[in-house]
Design an enzyme around this catalytic site. Sequence first.
Site, PDB file in Angstrom:
ATOM      1  N   TYR A 144       0.856  -1.177   0.000  1.00  0.00           N
ATOM      2  CA  TYR A 144       0.000   0.000   0.000  1.00  0.00           C
ATOM      3  C   TYR A 144       0.894   1.230   0.000  1.00  0.00           C
ATOM      4  CZ  TYR A 144      -3.459   3.451   1.622  1.00  0.00           C
ATOM      5  OH  TYR A 144      -4.269   4.543   1.751  1.00  0.00           O
ATOM      6  N   ASP A 239       9.274   2.756  -0.164  1.00  0.00           N
ATOM      7  CA  ASP A 239       8.226   3.409   0.619  1.00  0.00           C
ATOM      8  C   ASP A 239       8.431   2.998   2.074  1.00  0.00           C
ATOM      9  OD1 ASP A 239       6.033   4.358   1.891  1.00  0.00           O
ATOM     10  OD2 ASP A 239       4.555   3.544   0.482  1.00  0.00           O
ATOM     11  N   LYS A 267       4.188   8.844   8.931  1.00  0.00           N
ATOM     12  CA  LYS A 267       3.921   8.248  10.238  1.00  0.00           C
ATOM     13  C   LYS A 267       4.890   8.739  11.327  1.00  0.00           C
ATOM     14  CE  LYS A 267       0.893   4.885   8.366  1.00  0.00           C
ATOM     15  NZ  LYS A 267       0.935   4.169   7.112  1.00  0.00           N
TER      16      LYS A 267
HETATM   17  C1  LIG Z   1       0.309   4.672   5.727  1.00  0.00           C
HETATM   18  C2  LIG Z   1       1.073   4.434   4.506  1.00  0.00           C
HETATM   19  C3  LIG Z   1       1.012   5.297   3.415  1.00  0.00           C
HETATM   20  C4  LIG Z   1       0.032   6.449   3.347  1.00  0.00           C
HETATM   21  O1  LIG Z   1       0.260   7.396   4.328  1.00  0.00           O
HETATM   22  P1  LIG Z   1      -0.945   8.397   4.729  1.00  0.00           P
HETATM   23  O2  LIG Z   1      -0.309   9.336   5.686  1.00  0.00           O
HETATM   24  O3  LIG Z   1      -2.013   7.530   5.322  1.00  0.00           O
HETATM   25  O4  LIG Z   1      -1.402   9.045   3.478  1.00  0.00           O
HETATM   26  C5  LIG Z   1       1.861   5.092   2.349  1.00  0.00           C
HETATM   27  N1  LIG Z   1       2.721   4.059   2.344  1.00  0.00           N
HETATM   28  C6  LIG Z   1       2.796   3.180   3.368  1.00  0.00           C
HETATM   29  C7  LIG Z   1       3.796   2.089   3.318  1.00  0.00           C
HETATM   30  C8  LIG Z   1       1.960   3.334   4.471  1.00  0.00           C
HETATM   31  O5  LIG Z   1       2.016   2.443   5.456  1.00  0.00           O
END
Ligand SMILES: *Cc1c(COP(=O)(O)O)cnc(C)c1O
Length: 435
Positions: A144, A239, A267
């Site tokens: 994701y 990511d 995060k």
């Molecule tokens: C949470 C997450 C996102 C998206 O971040 P948001 O602040 O919710 O937009 C993107 N990549 C990864 C791996 C994530 O865990």
Amino acid sequence: MNWDRCKNLYDEACRWIPGGVNSPVRSGRAVGMSPIFVREASGCTIVDEDGNRYIDYVGSWGPMIVGHSHPKVVEALRDAAARGTSYGIPTEAEIRMARKVAELVPSIEMVRMVNSGTEATMSAIRLARGYTGRKKIVKFNGCYHGHADSLLVQSGSGLATFGIPGSPGVPDEIVLHTVPAPFNDLGELQNIMGRIGEEVAAIIVEPVPANMGVVLPKLGYLKSLRSLCDRYGALLIFDEVITGFRLSRGGAQELFGIMPDLTTLGKIIGGGLPVGAFGGKREIMMHLSPAGNVYQAGTLSGNPLAMSAGLATLGILEERGVYEELEEKAAYLAKGMADAAARAGVAVAWNRIGSMGSGFFSAEPVFDFASALKSDTGAYAVFFREMLARGVYFAPSQFEAFFVGLAHRKEDLDRTIDAASEAFVLAKESSARGA
Ligand SMILES: *Cc1c(COP(=O)(O)O)cnc(C)c1O
């Protein structure tokens, strides 16, 4: 446990907010109940609007690694708020943040702050396309990367939870350039790159996927991604929105010793405020506007509140022994829970690395999206509800991670293991009944 007030709040929320929540994974639908509503939180404890207390293993889906309302973070926020919350004019705190990120994350020389992980990945993709002059993106099933159009293909997180392959509202023409591949399957990726490698702007990957539940990369897999990108002139984007500052101070790239071209963060870097960031080699980052032509902007990007909460959190993570402590606590919890599952005779596939992990209700190992989807989500739902009733909050979905933080004490972990010993037995009984 009484949830009267939470249930009333949910009914009211559903009148004004679609599905009653501002992000789908918060909904309790996948575990057959309505969500709790939180009144306050401190350390590893959250308190709901009925006054029930829970040991929290979600931690706002990752950011709260130092615990909720940590005194140093609260003080930094109070201090910043008193001096104004946003100016839209540069501040010194932004330099401090950029320098800190470049210091901690091995592959990052320059960084741009944004307001969410979604923005970070969306912008990194645009930069990769602008820099390479290519269109295609390779992403992995079950990873994701936020909810930007071009990345909503075979995604994890809420889409995995609710069984959504893509999303209405995303035109086929837009995802035409997004090529999904199975994670951990090097042969298949080599085939794909053999066919279209010269058109690929970037391979984007969660170096340790955590949005289909936690899945570990096979030995040498990340290194092979690096070589494939080099061979075809594509950028490698890690990511690290979850893994950044969690698996080590420098994220998964430091732990595995692999240097991506671009890294996305989120995060933890916001310390609980809405933040994201992306960074990488100077040569690539200098293509961003206004230094270069690839456009990217944000009214509240780098605002003083987010910078202060993030810097305070990173400061705590720089203290000695922090990652050893996280590892020890998470290993203790995972072992205790695995023993409890075994005693109850429940087949659970455990994946853990550092302070994050997942227990899949499956008799087979989980190493990609397809194997994750074999889990018994009904048994997980019973487990979730029984843990909740015993004052422990895990994610309301099988396809998410548990996060251990510095605020979890040994007695919290022991209480969790005790609760799990009972919850696994009940989950087993219900799945035997076919419930
Ligand atoms: C949470 C997450 C996102 C998206 O971040 P948001 O602040 O919710 O937009 C993107 N990549 C990864 C791996 C994530 O865990």
